[in-house]
Scaffold this active site. Structure first.
Site, PDB file in Angstrom:
ATOM      1  N   TYR A   1      -1.562   0.653  10.479  1.00 43.58           N
ATOM      2  CA  TYR A   1      -2.496  -0.163  10.435  1.00 43.58           C
ATOM      3  C   TYR A   1      -3.143  -0.256  11.852  1.00 43.58           C
ATOM      4  CZ  TYR A   1      -0.686  -1.451   5.810  1.00 43.58           C
ATOM      5  OH  TYR A   1      -0.520  -1.645   4.567  1.00 43.58           O
TER       6      TYR A   1
ATOM      7  N   VAL B   1       1.175   5.661  -1.081  1.00 45.76           N
ATOM      8  CA  VAL B   1       0.511   6.871  -1.509  1.00 45.76           C
ATOM      9  C   VAL B   1       1.502   7.832  -1.989  1.00 45.76           C
ATOM     10  CG1 VAL B   1      -0.768   8.902  -0.777  1.00 45.76           C
ATOM     11  CG2 VAL B   1      -1.340   6.839  -0.078  1.00 45.76           C
TER      12      VAL B   1
ATOM     13  N   ALA C   1      -6.100   6.033   4.107  1.00 44.83           N
ATOM     14  CA  ALA C   1      -7.030   5.271   4.609  1.00 44.83           C
ATOM     15  C   ALA C   1      -8.360   5.078   3.688  1.00 44.83           C
ATOM     16  CB  ALA C   1      -7.814   6.250   5.609  1.00 44.83           C
TER      17      ALA C   1
ATOM     18  N   LEU D   1       0.969  -1.237   0.043  1.00 51.34           N
ATOM     19  CA  LEU D   1      -0.071   0.131  -0.023  1.00 51.34           C
ATOM     20  C   LEU D   1       0.818   1.109   0.052  1.00 51.34           C
ATOM     21  CD1 LEU D   1      -2.804   1.693   0.532  1.00 51.34           C
ATOM     22  CD2 LEU D   1      -2.182   1.253   3.013  1.00 51.34           C
TER      23      LEU D   1
HETATM   24  C1  LIG Z   1       1.503   5.049   5.285  1.00 51.60           C
HETATM   25  C2  LIG Z   1       0.637   5.656   4.203  1.00 51.60           C
HETATM   26  C3  LIG Z   1       0.053   4.490   3.150  1.00 51.60           C
HETATM   27  C4  LIG Z   1      -0.427   6.417   4.789  1.00 51.60           C
HETATM   28  O1  LIG Z   1      -1.099   7.217   3.666  1.00 51.60           O
HETATM   29  P1  LIG Z   1      -1.639   8.810   3.762  1.00 51.60           P
HETATM   30  O2  LIG Z   1      -2.442   8.979   2.792  1.00 51.60           O
HETATM   31  O3  LIG Z   1      -0.248   9.429   4.124  1.00 51.60           O
HETATM   32  O4  LIG Z   1      -2.351   8.485   5.380  1.00 51.60           O
HETATM   33  P2  LIG Z   1      -3.703   9.318   5.678  1.00 51.60           P
HETATM   34  O5  LIG Z   1      -3.786  10.645   5.471  1.00 51.60           O
HETATM   35  O6  LIG Z   1      -5.036   8.373   5.140  1.00 51.60           O
HETATM   36  O7  LIG Z   1      -4.083   8.919   7.235  1.00 51.60           O
HETATM   37  C5  LIG Z   1      -5.288   8.450   7.790  1.00 51.60           C
HETATM   38  C6  LIG Z   1      -5.276   8.295   9.325  1.00 51.60           C
HETATM   39  O8  LIG Z   1      -4.024   7.517   9.663  1.00 51.60           O
HETATM   40  C7  LIG Z   1      -3.328   8.090  10.428  1.00 51.60           C
HETATM   41  N1  LIG Z   1      -1.787   7.851   9.959  1.00 51.60           N
HETATM   42  C8  LIG Z   1      -1.136   8.023   9.116  1.00 51.60           C
HETATM   43  N2  LIG Z   1       0.205   7.720   8.891  1.00 51.60           N
HETATM   44  C9  LIG Z   1       0.228   6.985  10.299  1.00 51.60           C
HETATM   45  C10 LIG Z   1       1.444   6.163  10.936  1.00 51.60           C
HETATM   46  N3  LIG Z   1       2.504   6.073  10.349  1.00 51.60           N
HETATM   47  N4  LIG Z   1       1.071   5.828  12.374  1.00 51.60           N
HETATM   48  C11 LIG Z   1      -0.080   5.907  12.804  1.00 51.60           C
HETATM   49  N5  LIG Z   1      -1.215   6.511  12.253  1.00 51.60           N
HETATM   50  C12 LIG Z   1      -0.959   7.081  10.955  1.00 51.60           C
HETATM   51  C13 LIG Z   1      -3.396   9.708  10.204  1.00 51.60           C
HETATM   52  O9  LIG Z   1      -3.032  10.441  11.350  1.00 51.60           O
HETATM   53  C14 LIG Z   1      -4.964   9.669   9.876  1.00 51.60           C
HETATM   54  O10 LIG Z   1      -5.704   9.267  11.194  1.00 51.60           O
HETATM   55  P3  LIG Z   1      -6.999  10.060  11.474  1.00 51.60           P
HETATM   56  O11 LIG Z   1      -7.878   9.504  10.090  1.00 51.60           O
HETATM   57  O12 LIG Z   1      -7.576   9.692  12.749  1.00 51.60           O
HETATM   58  O13 LIG Z   1      -6.993  11.674  11.272  1.00 51.60           O
HETATM   59  C15 LIG Z   1       1.306   6.750   3.373  1.00 51.60           C
HETATM   60  O14 LIG Z   1       2.046   7.642   4.129  1.00 51.60           O
HETATM   61  C16 LIG Z   1       2.688   5.960   2.574  1.00 51.60           C
HETATM   62  O15 LIG Z   1       2.518   5.677   1.409  1.00 51.60           O
HETATM   63  N6  LIG Z   1       3.890   5.853   3.244  1.00 51.60           N
HETATM   64  C17 LIG Z   1       5.030   5.187   2.374  1.00 51.60           C
HETATM   65  C18 LIG Z   1       4.724   3.796   2.114  1.00 51.60           C
HETATM   66  C19 LIG Z   1       4.467   2.933   3.390  1.00 51.60           C
HETATM   67  O16 LIG Z   1       4.927   3.205   4.523  1.00 51.60           O
HETATM   68  N7  LIG Z   1       3.441   2.151   3.244  1.00 51.60           N
HETATM   69  C20 LIG Z   1       2.767   1.171   4.364  1.00 51.60           C
HETATM   70  C21 LIG Z   1       2.494  -0.060   3.859  1.00 51.60           C
HETATM   71  S1  LIG Z   1       3.849  -1.334   4.006  1.00 51.60           S
END
Ligand SMILES: CC(C)(COP(=O)(O)OP(=O)(O)OC[C@H]1O[C@@H](n2cnc3c(N)ncnc32)[C@H](O)[C@@H]1OP(=O)(O)O)[C@@H](O)C(=O)NCCC(=O)NCCS
Length: 171
Positions: A140, A96, A107, A94
């Site tokens: 997650y 973004v 999310a 996953l």
């Molecule tokens: C992790 C990732 C997918 C999150 O996507 P994003 O669009 O930045 O996150 P969102 O804006 O949808 O966040 C949604 C909620 O999750 C929370 N959140 C986001 N990242 C978080 C983290 N690392 N730890 C805890 N909570 C987190 C946000 O605070 C938000 O909370 P709320 O709905 O209560 O306000 C993105 O940052 C990413 O692609 N990171 C790099 C790759 C990665 O780490 N992928 C993960 C899968 S291995």
């Protein structure tokens, strides 16, 4: 919600993947160089979020999987039949694009993956994810996922729980 800003669709050859940057080189490299081969070989499915200009803002992958009953916390295992394993759907990746992070798209992609797995005609007990690091695992957990026994970066969410939460949101 970001659903209004983005359209979710299966990845297509016409989509431009080369400029996608999420801040994790392995996740970018997989998306740019490997994912289409995996789709062709039927070992993964990939869904993308597209802007109105057809730019890819995020992606996730799904594939069939199974979970060993012994890996589930006892409170979950006790409610399941005594099979050695139960069917699951794995969200292997996953991501973004950095331009769109922090706006709710992660999310929204997660909710789309859960809804897709929950409405499948093929039974699956849970959505299973492999977090790449502790920060991803925290993302997650924030969304209700539970850590597998002795594997802090492997988490699951029962699809029944997800379906109830999705129904609650749309009520
Ligand atoms: C992790 C990732 C997918 C999150 O996507 P994003 O669009 O930045 O996150 P969102 O804006 O949808 O966040 C949604 C909620 O999750 C929370 N959140 C986001 N990242 C978080 C983290 N690392 N730890 C805890 N909570 C987190 C946000 O605070 C938000 O909370 P709320 O709905 O209560 O306000 C993105 O940052 C990413 O692609 N990171 C790099 C790759 C990665 O780490 N992928 C993960 C899968 S291995």
């Amino acid at each position: 919600m970001s659903g209004a800003r983005f359209r979710l669709a299966p990845l297509d050859q016409a989509h431009e993947r080369a400029s996608f940057r999420c801040g994790s080189e392995p996740l970018d490299a997989y998306f740019q160089r490997q994912v289409t081969q995996d789709i062709r070989r039927n070992v993964t499915a990939c869904f993308v979020a597209l802007t109105r200009q057809q730019r890819i803002a995020g992606y996730y992958t799904l594939a069939s999987a199974s979970m060993l009953l012994a890996d589930l916390p006892a409170t979950f295992g006790r409610k399941l039949p005594r099979y050695p394993s139960v069917p699951a759907v794995r969200m292997g990746r996953l991501a973004v694009d950095q331009t769109f992070q922090g706006g709710g798209l992660g999310a929204a992609l997660l909710a789309d993956a859960l809804a897709r797995a929950a409405r499948s005609e093929i039974a699956a007990y849970a959505l299973l994810v492999d977090a790449k690091d502790e920060s991803a695992a925290a993302f997650y957990r924030h969304h209700g996922f539970i850590t597998l026994v002795d594997a802090p970066l492997a988490l699951f969410l029962p699809l029944a729980t997800a379906a109830a939460s999705i129904a609650g949101r749309s009520a």
